[in-house]
Motif scaffolding. Structure first.
Motif, PDB file in Angstrom:
ATOM      1  N   ARG A  33      16.726  -6.685  39.895  1.00  0.00           N
ATOM      2  CA  ARG A  33      16.897  -5.921  41.219  1.00  0.00           C
ATOM      3  C   ARG A  33      15.912  -4.998  41.592  1.00  0.00           C
ATOM      4  O   ARG A  33      15.393  -4.353  40.472  1.00  0.00           O
ATOM      5  N   GLY A  34      15.515  -4.829  42.868  1.00  0.00           N
ATOM      6  CA  GLY A  34      14.501  -3.983  43.102  1.00  0.00           C
ATOM      7  C   GLY A  34      15.053  -2.452  43.294  1.00  0.00           C
ATOM      8  O   GLY A  34      16.102  -2.237  42.800  1.00  0.00           O
ATOM      9  N   ARG A  35      14.135  -1.639  43.561  1.00  0.00           N
ATOM     10  CA  ARG A  35      14.531  -0.169  43.942  1.00  0.00           C
ATOM     11  C   ARG A  35      15.581   0.107  44.565  1.00  0.00           C
ATOM     12  O   ARG A  35      16.387   1.160  44.448  1.00  0.00           O
ATOM     13  N   ASP A  36      15.707  -0.938  45.642  1.00  0.00           N
ATOM     14  CA  ASP A  36      16.733  -0.530  46.821  1.00  0.00           C
ATOM     15  C   ASP A  36      17.865  -1.132  46.370  1.00  0.00           C
ATOM     16  O   ASP A  36      19.085  -1.102  47.028  1.00  0.00           O
ATOM     17  N   GLY A  37      18.115  -1.726  45.111  1.00  0.00           N
ATOM     18  CA  GLY A  37      19.368  -2.314  44.709  1.00  0.00           C
ATOM     19  C   GLY A  37      19.644  -3.801  44.971  1.00  0.00           C
ATOM     20  O   GLY A  37      20.500  -4.516  44.570  1.00  0.00           O
ATOM     21  N   ARG A  38      18.679  -4.247  45.585  1.00  0.00           N
ATOM     22  CA  ARG A  38      18.954  -5.672  46.147  1.00  0.00           C
ATOM     23  C   ARG A  38      18.192  -6.684  45.025  1.00  0.00           C
ATOM     24  O   ARG A  38      17.402  -6.169  44.528  1.00  0.00           O
TER      25      ARG A  38
END
Length: 178
Positions: A33-38
């Motif tokens: 997952r990326g920093r944005d949670g996606r």
């Protein structure tokens, strides 16, 4: 090694196979997952990348890394191995790879080949191409989106089973079941 079992469906029926999840950089990205949670790679993008890799493998397009000892040295009638040695399935897989790479264009085809087919990591790709750090993720997202569109994979399901319910009722009216 990160081994897992997957269900594949060849023409004769479904069967389970063991897969090394650590082998593919694309599968590694699909689990992160990326920093944005996606997710870094969406399921439809992952499916498109894996389909490209499967066709690349079926088409026997990986460069040979060893000598070919199967053909005789003294035989002059036998030419170099090429299209004559290919089956129809191999040729069809090569055509599918070429069509997919032509659709995504020269901007993305090299990156998709390196990551999905030659299994290079993003850091290696950025270093080889002299790109700024973490820029390959953005380019990969764009390339996988275009590849997924080529294969007909969408982020959201559409069609009759996923369509919104349409009625002749007024906007402020609703159904009631008694």
């Amino acid at each position: 090694m990160a081994l897992s079992e997957r269900l594949v469906e060849p023409g004769s029926g479904a069967r389970r196979i063991t897969v090394d999840d650590a082998e593919s950089p694309l599968s590694w990205l699909a689990r992160r997952r990326g920093r944005d949670g996606r997710m870094l790679v969406a399921p439809h993008q992952f499916q498109a990348g894996e389909r490209l890799r499967a066709d690349f493998t079926r088409g026997q397009m990986m460069p040979r890394t060893t000598s070919n000892w199967s053909s005789g040295v003294a035989s002059e009638r036998r030419g170099p191995s090429g299209a004559a040695d290919c089956t129809e399935a191999t040729i069809a897989a090569r055509q599918r790879v070429n069509a997919a790479l032509e659709t995504v264009g020269p901007e993305f085809s090299g990156l998709l080949l390196d990551l999905c087919c030659f299994l290079k990591g993003l850091e290696d790709i950025e270093r080889d191409r002299r790109w700024p750090a973490r820029s390959a993720k953005v380019v990969l997202q764009l390339g996988l989106d275009r590849l997924a569109r080529h294969y007909g994979y969408l982020a959201k399901a559409r069609g009759k089973t996923h369509a919104a319910v349409r009625t002749w009722l007024a906007e402020d009216a609703s159904f009631r079941v008694e």
